[in-house]
Motif scaffolding. Structure first.
Motif, PDB file in Angstrom:
ATOM      1  N   PHE A 171       0.817  -1.273  -0.004  1.00 33.25           N
ATOM      2  CA  PHE A 171       0.108  -0.086  -0.032  1.00 33.25           C
ATOM      3  C   PHE A 171       0.997   1.244  -0.005  1.00 33.25           C
ATOM      4  N   CYS A 172       0.343   2.336  -0.342  1.00 36.58           N
ATOM      5  CA  CYS A 172       1.165   3.497  -0.458  1.00 36.58           C
ATOM      6  C   CYS A 172       0.383   4.497   0.673  1.00 36.58           C
ATOM      7  N   ILE A 173       1.093   5.505   1.031  1.00 42.24           N
ATOM      8  CA  ILE A 173       0.932   6.512   2.001  1.00 42.24           C
ATOM      9  C   ILE A 173       1.574   8.102   1.680  1.00 42.24           C
ATOM     10  N   LEU A 174       1.033   8.963   1.934  1.00 38.66           N
ATOM     11  CA  LEU A 174       1.549  10.177   1.984  1.00 38.66           C
ATOM     12  C   LEU A 174       1.716  10.669   3.492  1.00 38.66           C
ATOM     13  N   GLU A 175       3.042  11.067   3.783  1.00 43.94           N
ATOM     14  CA  GLU A 175       3.287  11.715   4.897  1.00 43.94           C
ATOM     15  C   GLU A 175       2.912  13.090   4.965  1.00 43.94           C
ATOM     16  N   GLU A 176       3.008  13.660   5.979  1.00 44.42           N
ATOM     17  CA  GLU A 176       2.502  15.139   6.161  1.00 44.42           C
ATOM     18  C   GLU A 176       3.540  15.969   5.667  1.00 44.42           C
ATOM     19  N   THR A 177       4.997  15.555   5.893  1.00 41.01           N
ATOM     20  CA  THR A 177       5.900  16.494   5.282  1.00 41.01           C
ATOM     21  C   THR A 177       7.135  15.281   4.839  1.00 41.01           C
ATOM     22  N   ALA A 178       8.234  15.992   3.971  1.00 39.86           N
ATOM     23  CA  ALA A 178       8.982  15.095   3.694  1.00 39.86           C
ATOM     24  C   ALA A 178      10.108  14.669   4.626  1.00 39.86           C
ATOM     25  N   GLU A 179      10.077  15.506   6.034  1.00 39.79           N
ATOM     26  CA  GLU A 179      10.670  15.200   7.134  1.00 39.79           C
ATOM     27  C   GLU A 179      10.253  13.927   7.647  1.00 39.79           C
ATOM     28  N   THR A 180       8.731  13.979   7.865  1.00 39.54           N
ATOM     29  CA  THR A 180       8.421  12.782   8.616  1.00 39.54           C
ATOM     30  C   THR A 180       8.505  11.528   7.712  1.00 39.54           C
ATOM     31  N   ARG A 181       8.477  11.873   6.241  1.00 39.08           N
ATOM     32  CA  ARG A 181       8.674  10.594   5.453  1.00 39.08           C
ATOM     33  C   ARG A 181      10.000   9.962   5.709  1.00 39.08           C
ATOM     34  N   ALA A 182      11.019  10.886   5.994  1.00 35.67           N
ATOM     35  CA  ALA A 182      12.472  10.627   6.133  1.00 35.67           C
ATOM     36  C   ALA A 182      12.729   9.740   7.607  1.00 35.67           C
ATOM     37  N   ALA A 183      11.845  10.345   8.332  1.00 38.70           N
ATOM     38  CA  ALA A 183      12.010   9.635   9.803  1.00 38.70           C
ATOM     39  C   ALA A 183      11.150   8.479   9.944  1.00 38.70           C
ATOM     40  N   LEU A 184      10.244   8.485   9.216  1.00 39.02           N
ATOM     41  CA  LEU A 184       9.503   7.033   9.262  1.00 39.02           C
ATOM     42  C   LEU A 184      10.245   6.090   8.516  1.00 39.02           C
ATOM     43  N   LEU A 185      10.854   6.353   7.572  1.00 36.54           N
ATOM     44  CA  LEU A 185      11.761   5.370   6.741  1.00 36.54           C
ATOM     45  C   LEU A 185      12.799   4.699   7.683  1.00 36.54           C
ATOM     46  N   MET A 186      13.509   5.906   8.293  1.00 34.63           N
ATOM     47  CA  MET A 186      14.774   5.520   8.979  1.00 34.63           C
ATOM     48  C   MET A 186      14.318   4.488  10.397  1.00 34.63           C
ATOM     49  N   THR A 187      13.061   4.862  10.825  1.00 37.44           N
ATOM     50  CA  THR A 187      12.751   4.311  12.125  1.00 37.44           C
ATOM     51  C   THR A 187      12.067   2.873  11.718  1.00 37.44           C
ATOM     52  N   THR A 188      11.374   2.832  10.524  1.00 38.15           N
ATOM     53  CA  THR A 188      10.846   1.608  10.168  1.00 38.15           C
ATOM     54  C   THR A 188      12.089   0.395   9.705  1.00 38.15           C
ATOM     55  N   ARG A 189      12.864   1.042   9.280  1.00 37.83           N
ATOM     56  CA  ARG A 189      14.130   0.409   8.907  1.00 37.83           C
ATOM     57  C   ARG A 189      15.124  -0.351  10.105  1.00 37.83           C
ATOM     58  N   ALA A 190      14.833   0.704  11.185  1.00 38.99           N
ATOM     59  CA  ALA A 190      15.685   0.004  12.407  1.00 38.99           C
ATOM     60  C   ALA A 190      15.009  -0.806  13.086  1.00 38.99           C
ATOM     61  N   LEU A 191      13.621  -0.681  13.332  1.00 40.90           N
ATOM     62  CA  LEU A 191      12.736  -1.614  14.047  1.00 40.90           C
ATOM     63  C   LEU A 191      12.598  -3.046  13.124  1.00 40.90           C
ATOM     64  N   GLN A 192      12.677  -2.856  11.916  1.00 40.51           N
ATOM     65  CA  GLN A 192      12.603  -3.924  11.174  1.00 40.51           C
ATOM     66  C   GLN A 192      13.987  -4.973  11.355  1.00 40.51           C
TER      67      GLN A 192
END
Length: 199
Positions: A171-192
């Motif tokens: 599925f695809c989502i749009l984050e509120e900002t490019a900054e939260t997109r980057a933070a989500l990507l980093m955190t998701t990879r770390a949690l994975q």
């Protein structure tokens, strides 16, 4: 390396957030061949200086990554507003729906939910997370890409994962900002990474 920084940051972050990672990253040992005494002393001094600088750099990297992850997880556990972007099943257009993105309290899953949908992603089953910045436009449905402005494309992510360990979906989502997109990507990879270590 960034992967080691994320691993160590996750160990500290998880403890602060109340989770218990199964293991922590370990530094590799370095050994040197025996040499004449004077050359050996010189090299030890040089290596000590280099290792100190490298250690300081790693510590700063870990501290920065840890701070970013902890701050993001505090918000993510209570829920953050995003938009689901999907192709309409009954008509040739793109639907956008308000959604809430959350990370579970045990840090093992990510969910995106709205009025008529619920996506639950066990991080152990997450195959990949795509962004336009890192992966280009090919991993995304062309209809979704053409429906977005350049600014919106900067906030786009696609989650690809297995359901019940078998069926591949996304599925695809749009984050509120490019900054939260980057933070989500980093955190998701770390949690994975943490979920994989605990498996």
């Amino acid at each position: 390396p960034k992967r080691d920084a994320i691993g160590r940051a996750l160990s500290a972050s998880s403890a602060e957030m109340g989770a218990s990672p199964a293991c922590c990253a370990k530094d590799d040992a370095v050994s040197f061949a025996s040499e004449p005494a004077s050359a050996s002393v010189c090299k030890q001094l040089t290596n000590s200086s280099d290792e100190t600088k490298a250690s300081a750099s790693r510590d700063l990297d870990v501290a920065e990554t840890r701070s970013q992850i902890v701050a993001f997880l505090r918000r993510a556990r209570t829920g953050s507003a995003v938009e689901l972007v999907r192709e309409c099943a009954e008509c040739p257009r793109i639907e956008r729906a308000a959604a809430t993105r959350r990370v579970s309290k045990d840090l093992r899953s990510l969910s995106v939910s709205g009025s008529d949908f619920q996506f639950e992603v066990p991080l152990i089953d997450l195959m990949d997370v795509y962004t336009v910045q890192d992966d280009g436009m090919l991993p995304f449905p062309s209809a979704i890409i053409t429906s977005l402005s350049d600014c919106e494309a900067e906030r786009l992510l696609r989650f690809r994962y297995r359901v019940d360990g078998k069926l591949l979906t996304s599925f695809c989502i749009l984050e509120e900002t490019a900054e939260t997109r980057a933070a989500l990507l980093m955190t998701t990879r770390a949690l994975q990474l943490m979920a994989t270590r605990q498996a």
